[in-house]
Write an enzyme that holds these catalytic residues in place. Structure first.
Site, short mmCIF file in Angstrom:
data_model
loop_
_atom_site.label_atom_id
_atom_site.label_comp_id
_atom_site.label_asym_id
_atom_site.label_seq_id
_atom_site.Cartn_x
_atom_site.Cartn_y
_atom_site.Cartn_z
NE ARG A 6 -4.00 -0.02 1.48
CZ ARG A 6 -4.82 0.07 0.60
NH1 ARG A 6 -4.93 -0.87 -0.12
NH2 ARG A 6 -5.93 1.17 0.44
CG ASN A 16 -6.28 3.56 -8.97
OD1 ASN A 16 -6.27 2.45 -9.55
ND2 ASN A 16 -6.86 3.77 -7.66
CG HIS A 49 -6.93 -3.85 -5.83
ND1 HIS A 49 -7.82 -3.33 -5.09
CD2 HIS A 49 -6.61 -5.32 -5.32
CE1 HIS A 49 -8.17 -4.01 -4.46
NE2 HIS A 49 -7.54 -5.12 -4.21
#
Length: 141
Positions: free
Chosen positions: A87, A114, A117
């Site tokens: 992350r 983006n 994931h």
């Protein structure tokens, strides 16, 4: 610190830009090992099932359309604190808010496109890994 597994998707926008290798290199250089990987074209049913928790939200249809717009790379990453590390490497969901040098700051176009994931918890990682990989497809390195 515990060795964990996490789930990652390199999304259609990043695959189309041909930056799979650049993203994978970031994972490996940060100490994560790729223990399962496949390139696949998600069906509408697969995308709807994977993102079922968002089905009541206004963006669900666009999300499913985007995730089925081209091939993706689904991967299982393993390493010390893999979930948090992945992350951190990805950066904020909105690339305009992502820190310089993160995957999303460098490769993403928008909050929708983006680039990647990543699982946000151990429970999500277990569910997401099992959604795309049989236990026999995940190795130890």
């Amino acid at each position: 610190m515990a060795v964990q597994r996490t789930f990652s998707i390199i999304k259609p926008d990043a695959v189309a830009k041909n930056v799979i290798g650049k993203i994978t290199t970031r994972f490996e250089e940060a100490g994560l090992k790729i223990v399962a990987s496949k390139i696949k074209q998600l069906s509408k049913a697969e995308a709807e099932g994977f993102y079922a928790e968002h089905s009541a939200r206004g963006f669900f249809g666009d999300l499913v359309a985007f995730m089925t717009s081209g091939p993706v790379v689904v991967q299982v990453l393993e390493g010390e604190n893999a979930i948090a590390l992945n992350r951190e490497l990805m950066g904020a969901t909105n690339p305009k808010e992502a820190a310089a040098g993160t995957i999303r700051a460098d490769f993403a176009e928008s909050i929708d496109a983006n680039a990647v994931h990543g699982s946000d918890s151990e429970a999500a990682a277990a569910r997401e890994i099992a959604y795309f990989f049989a236990a026999t497809e995940v190795t130890t390195r």
